[in-house]
Every structure is written in C-alpha cells, then in structure tokens.
Design a protein around this motif. Structure first.
Motif, PDB file in Angstrom:
ATOM      1  N   LEU A 101      13.919  -2.936  -0.821  1.00 49.58           N
ATOM      2  CA  LEU A 101      13.208  -1.672  -0.634  1.00 49.58           C
ATOM      3  C   LEU A 101      14.021  -0.456  -1.068  1.00 49.58           C
ATOM      4  O   LEU A 101      13.453   0.530  -1.546  1.00 49.58           O
ATOM      5  N   HIS A 102      15.341  -0.503  -0.884  1.00 50.19           N
ATOM      6  CA  HIS A 102      16.187   0.614  -1.298  1.00 50.19           C
ATOM      7  C   HIS A 102      15.675   1.948  -0.762  1.00 50.19           C
ATOM      8  O   HIS A 102      15.603   2.952  -1.490  1.00 50.19           O
ATOM      9  N   GLY A 103      15.274   1.941   0.503  1.00 49.36           N
ATOM     10  CA  GLY A 103      14.840   3.184   1.127  1.00 49.36           C
ATOM     11  C   GLY A 103      13.393   3.565   0.877  1.00 49.36           C
ATOM     12  O   GLY A 103      12.939   4.618   1.340  1.00 49.36           O
ATOM     13  N   GLU A 104      12.637   2.734   0.136  1.00 46.40           N
ATOM     14  CA  GLU A 104      11.234   3.061  -0.128  1.00 46.40           C
ATOM     15  C   GLU A 104      10.378   3.004   1.136  1.00 46.40           C
ATOM     16  O   GLU A 104       9.359   3.670   1.234  1.00 46.40           O
ATOM     17  N   GLY A 105      10.784   2.170   2.085  1.00 48.37           N
ATOM     18  CA  GLY A 105       9.970   1.983   3.273  1.00 48.37           C
ATOM     19  C   GLY A 105       8.897   0.935   3.059  1.00 48.37           C
ATOM     20  O   GLY A 105       8.617   0.507   1.930  1.00 48.37           O
ATOM     21  N   LEU A 106       8.313   0.492   4.149  1.00 47.19           N
ATOM     22  CA  LEU A 106       7.275  -0.537   4.122  1.00 47.19           C
ATOM     23  C   LEU A 106       6.076  -0.057   4.925  1.00 47.19           C
ATOM     24  O   LEU A 106       6.211   0.328   6.089  1.00 47.19           O
ATOM     25  N   VAL A 107       4.924  -0.062   4.313  1.00 50.63           N
ATOM     26  CA  VAL A 107       3.685   0.315   4.996  1.00 50.63           C
ATOM     27  C   VAL A 107       3.144  -0.897   5.741  1.00 50.63           C
ATOM     28  O   VAL A 107       2.985  -1.974   5.142  1.00 50.63           O
ATOM     29  N   LEU A 108       2.881  -0.739   7.031  1.00 48.18           N
ATOM     30  CA  LEU A 108       2.222  -1.781   7.818  1.00 48.18           C
ATOM     31  C   LEU A 108       0.761  -1.390   7.974  1.00 48.18           C
ATOM     32  O   LEU A 108       0.449  -0.342   8.537  1.00 48.18           O
ATOM     33  N   MET A 109      -0.135  -2.245   7.473  1.00 49.01           N
ATOM     34  CA  MET A 109      -1.549  -1.909   7.433  1.00 49.01           C
ATOM     35  C   MET A 109      -2.364  -2.950   8.212  1.00 49.01           C
ATOM     36  O   MET A 109      -2.523  -4.085   7.750  1.00 49.01           O
ATOM     37  N   PRO A 110      -2.883  -2.590   9.389  1.00 51.48           N
ATOM     38  CA  PRO A 110      -3.751  -3.537  10.104  1.00 51.48           C
ATOM     39  C   PRO A 110      -5.074  -3.703   9.372  1.00 51.48           C
ATOM     40  O   PRO A 110      -5.581  -2.766   8.737  1.00 51.48           O
ATOM     41  N   ASP A 161      -6.286 -14.516   9.944  1.00 54.07           N
ATOM     42  CA  ASP A 161      -5.337 -15.625  10.011  1.00 54.07           C
ATOM     43  C   ASP A 161      -4.235 -15.548   8.968  1.00 54.07           C
ATOM     44  O   ASP A 161      -3.395 -16.439   8.900  1.00 54.07           O
ATOM     45  N   GLN A 162      -4.200 -14.495   8.153  1.00 54.54           N
ATOM     46  CA  GLN A 162      -3.227 -14.448   7.074  1.00 54.54           C
ATOM     47  C   GLN A 162      -2.590 -13.065   6.976  1.00 54.54           C
ATOM     48  O   GLN A 162      -3.147 -12.071   7.446  1.00 54.54           O
ATOM     49  N   VAL A 163      -1.432 -13.037   6.344  1.00 51.20           N
ATOM     50  CA  VAL A 163      -0.745 -11.790   6.029  1.00 51.20           C
ATOM     51  C   VAL A 163      -0.693 -11.649   4.515  1.00 51.20           C
ATOM     52  O   VAL A 163      -0.395 -12.615   3.812  1.00 51.20           O
ATOM     53  N   VAL A 164      -0.992 -10.469   4.024  1.00 55.58           N
ATOM     54  CA  VAL A 164      -0.925 -10.181   2.584  1.00 55.58           C
ATOM     55  C   VAL A 164       0.199  -9.179   2.358  1.00 55.58           C
ATOM     56  O   VAL A 164       0.292  -8.166   3.057  1.00 55.58           O
ATOM     57  N   ILE A 165       1.065  -9.465   1.409  1.00 53.69           N
ATOM     58  CA  ILE A 165       2.173  -8.572   1.090  1.00 53.69           C
ATOM     59  C   ILE A 165       2.025  -8.066  -0.336  1.00 53.69           C
ATOM     60  O   ILE A 165       1.847  -8.845  -1.273  1.00 53.69           O
ATOM     61  N   VAL A 166       2.064  -6.745  -0.493  1.00 48.95           N
ATOM     62  CA  VAL A 166       1.983  -6.101  -1.802  1.00 48.95           C
ATOM     63  C   VAL A 166       3.382  -5.665  -2.197  1.00 48.95           C
ATOM     64  O   VAL A 166       3.995  -4.826  -1.521  1.00 48.95           O
ATOM     65  N   ASP A 198       4.264  -5.497  -5.873  1.00 52.03           N
ATOM     66  CA  ASP A 198       4.297  -5.109  -7.282  1.00 52.03           C
ATOM     67  C   ASP A 198       4.426  -3.601  -7.437  1.00 52.03           C
ATOM     68  O   ASP A 198       3.608  -2.839  -6.902  1.00 52.03           O
ATOM     69  N   PRO A 199       5.437  -3.135  -8.177  1.00 54.08           N
ATOM     70  CA  PRO A 199       5.522  -1.706  -8.463  1.00 54.08           C
ATOM     71  C   PRO A 199       4.389  -1.318  -9.425  1.00 54.08           C
ATOM     72  O   PRO A 199       3.879  -2.192 -10.140  1.00 54.08           O
ATOM     73  N   PRO A 200       3.950  -0.088  -9.400  1.00 54.96           N
ATOM     74  CA  PRO A 200       4.543   1.064  -8.715  1.00 54.96           C
ATOM     75  C   PRO A 200       3.976   1.294  -7.311  1.00 54.96           C
ATOM     76  O   PRO A 200       4.227   2.348  -6.720  1.00 54.96           O
ATOM     77  N   TRP A 201       3.224   0.334  -6.757  1.00 55.46           N
ATOM     78  CA  TRP A 201       2.619   0.550  -5.450  1.00 55.46           C
ATOM     79  C   TRP A 201       3.666   0.500  -4.338  1.00 55.46           C
ATOM     80  O   TRP A 201       4.673  -0.213  -4.429  1.00 55.46           O
ATOM     81  N   GLN A 202       3.377   1.232  -3.284  1.00 56.74           N
ATOM     82  CA  GLN A 202       4.246   1.238  -2.108  1.00 56.74           C
ATOM     83  C   GLN A 202       4.254  -0.160  -1.489  1.00 56.74           C
ATOM     84  O   GLN A 202       3.200  -0.760  -1.295  1.00 56.74           O
ATOM     85  N   PRO A 203       5.428  -0.719  -1.210  1.00 56.50           N
ATOM     86  CA  PRO A 203       5.462  -2.035  -0.540  1.00 56.50           C
ATOM     87  C   PRO A 203       4.639  -1.989   0.747  1.00 56.50           C
ATOM     88  O   PRO A 203       4.805  -1.094   1.577  1.00 56.50           O
ATOM     89  N   THR A 204       3.738  -2.954   0.894  1.00 58.32           N
ATOM     90  CA  THR A 204       2.775  -2.939   2.000  1.00 58.32           C
ATOM     91  C   THR A 204       2.613  -4.327   2.577  1.00 58.32           C
ATOM     92  O   THR A 204       2.553  -5.316   1.835  1.00 58.32           O
ATOM     93  N   LEU A 205       2.553  -4.394   3.901  1.00 57.35           N
ATOM     94  CA  LEU A 205       2.254  -5.641   4.597  1.00 57.35           C
ATOM     95  C   LEU A 205       0.929  -5.453   5.327  1.00 57.35           C
ATOM     96  O   LEU A 205       0.816  -4.608   6.206  1.00 57.35           O
ATOM     97  N   ILE A 206      -0.059  -6.230   4.933  1.00 55.27           N
ATOM     98  CA  ILE A 206      -1.390  -6.155   5.535  1.00 55.27           C
ATOM     99  C   ILE A 206      -1.525  -7.325   6.504  1.00 55.27           C
ATOM    100  O   ILE A 206      -1.367  -8.485   6.103  1.00 55.27           O
ATOM    101  N   TYR A 207      -1.809  -7.020   7.752  1.00 57.08           N
ATOM    102  CA  TYR A 207      -1.841  -8.057   8.778  1.00 57.08           C
ATOM    103  C   TYR A 207      -3.107  -7.919   9.622  1.00 57.08           C
ATOM    104  O   TYR A 207      -3.708  -6.840   9.696  1.00 57.08           O
ATOM    105  N   PRO A 208      -3.549  -8.996  10.269  1.00 57.14           N
ATOM    106  CA  PRO A 208      -4.745  -8.914  11.123  1.00 57.14           C
ATOM    107  C   PRO A 208      -4.487  -7.998  12.320  1.00 57.14           C
ATOM    108  O   PRO A 208      -3.460  -8.117  12.993  1.00 57.14           O
ATOM    109  N   ALA A 209      -5.399  -7.089  12.560  1.00 57.89           N
ATOM    110  CA  ALA A 209      -5.257  -6.192  13.705  1.00 57.89           C
ATOM    111  C   ALA A 209      -5.274  -6.989  15.007  1.00 57.89           C
ATOM    112  O   ALA A 209      -5.958  -8.008  15.130  1.00 57.89           O
TER     113      ALA A 209
END
Length: 224
Positions: A82-91, A97-102, A104-115
């Motif tokens: 990440l080098h300081g970019e941070g990680l977005v947690l998105m419910p 039942d699954q987690v999706v991780i984004v 690929d640049p140039p998008w903000q690193p994101t973890l999408i998880y079930p609420a």
C-alpha cells in the motif's frame, strides 16, 4: 445497440442502470442503507476499541491480519504494497459469503465484505409466515434463524457473521440444537461445520412426510 455514437451509448447505458436501480434497489434502499450504516458504525467502534487487530479479528472468516499484512484465504497470488495509500473497507448487502479485493491500479485498494447481519436483510418478518412463527415460538427466534439458515453446512464464524451475532452466542445455541438432535457437527480441516439432521430439516420446513414417517419407524424399531 452499443456500436453507435459514444455519447448515445453512454446515455443508453446510464438509462438502463437507472431503470435497474428503480426496479431492483430503490424499493429496498432504506433498510439496505440502514444495514450498511449500522455495519460501518460497528466496525468503527471495534477499530477505536482495539485497533486493526480487533477490527480484522471478525471482519470476515476468510480474512487474516498478522504482522501488518492482510491476507485472504484462497485469494490467489495477487499482492500489493500500500505504501501509505490506505485501504477502503466497503460493506456490501449483495455478497454474504465472499470477500472481493480490488488491487488493480489506478483504483484505490478496496476490500468489499458482507455487511454484518446481511443474512437478516431479506427475511420477511416471522409473523408473516405461520411456520416460521411457530418454529420461533418452539425453539426461540435466534435458534430458529440458525436452524433455517443451515440449508448448507456452515461453521460458527460464518453463521455469526451472517446473522450479526457474537460467535459465543452462536456456539451456545448450536450446542442446544445439537443436544436436541436438530443439528450435527463434523470437523472440516481447521473448523467444525454444522448441518441439520432429518429432524432438523423437518422442523425447518425442508423435510417431507415420507422422511418423517421413515424416521418414526426407525425410532420405533430401535425402541423394540
């Protein structure tokens, strides 16, 4: 339809997205938004109370946080510093039942998880279903939810996340359901998975009279 002038194609796609929103999402958006906001508030409290260790401890059963590295089971070989970019947690209310991780640049690193508690979002009120209401009166609302939710084998952590319950609470209720012959448990790799018995299927509304009769005959034969 999509090989025309670019502006027209964009307008067409935007119109289709708007139509899909109005038909599929907007009628349910108030309760969906409430679920997402409740999850964000809950996760923020966990972060404030115990930092990243506490936050990721129960965010999702497939997510692990150790020594400053966040990993996902069966997540492939993708890696990103990440080098300081941070990680977005998105419910999300659309993945339970699954987690999706984004990554690929140039998008903000994101973890999408079930609420948290997403398994309850689409359930109608128990009072609208006579069978569900009767089951809740018989075994209690939480045990009824867990029993009906075991259409497929599941571990305590998955059930806790799906229904927004503490793992200890789920374990306690599953122990009662197991002791009464409604569910059974079997170890699968590093976890214990629970599934309904035939009697549990019958109470959950998934059994058949024929199966019930066979079970009754078997019990009578054992008694003899």
């Amino acid at each position: 339809m999509l090989d025309g002038e670019p502006a027209g194609v964009v307008a067409l796609l935007a119109g289709l997205v708007a139509d899909a929103w109005e038909a599929l999402v907007e009628p349910y958006w108030p309760r969906t938004r409430a679920l997402l906001e409740a999850d964000i508030a809950f996760q923020a409290r966990r972060l404030a109370d115990g930092g990243l260790d506490r936050l990721f401890a129960e965010l999702h059963p497939s997510v692990r946080w150790h020594d400053g590295v966040l990993t996902r089971e069966h997540g492939g070989a993708d890696h990103r510093d990440l080098h300081g970019e941070g990680l977005v947690l998105m419910p999300s209310a659309f993945k339970w039942d699954q987690v999706v991780i984004v990554l690929d640049p140039p998008w903000q690193p994101t973890l999408i998880y079930p609420a948290r508690g997403v398994g309850n979002l689409w359930q109608e009120d128990a009072g609208a279903d006579a069978h569900a209401a009767a089951l809740a009166r018989l075994v209690g609302r939480t045990r009824a939810r867990l029993l009906t939710g075991l259409a497929q084998p599941a571990a305590t952590a998955w059930l806790a996340h799906r229904y927004g319950l503490a793992p200890a609470t789920v374990s306690e209720h599953l122990a009662v359901l197991r002791d009464t012959g409604l569910v059974t448990a079997a170890r699968h790799r590093h976890e214990v998975r629970y599934r309904r018995t035939e009697l549990g299927d019958l109470l959950a509304g998934s059994g058949t009279p024929q199966r019930a009769s066979a079970r009754t005959r078997e019990a009578t034969a054992r008694a003899k």
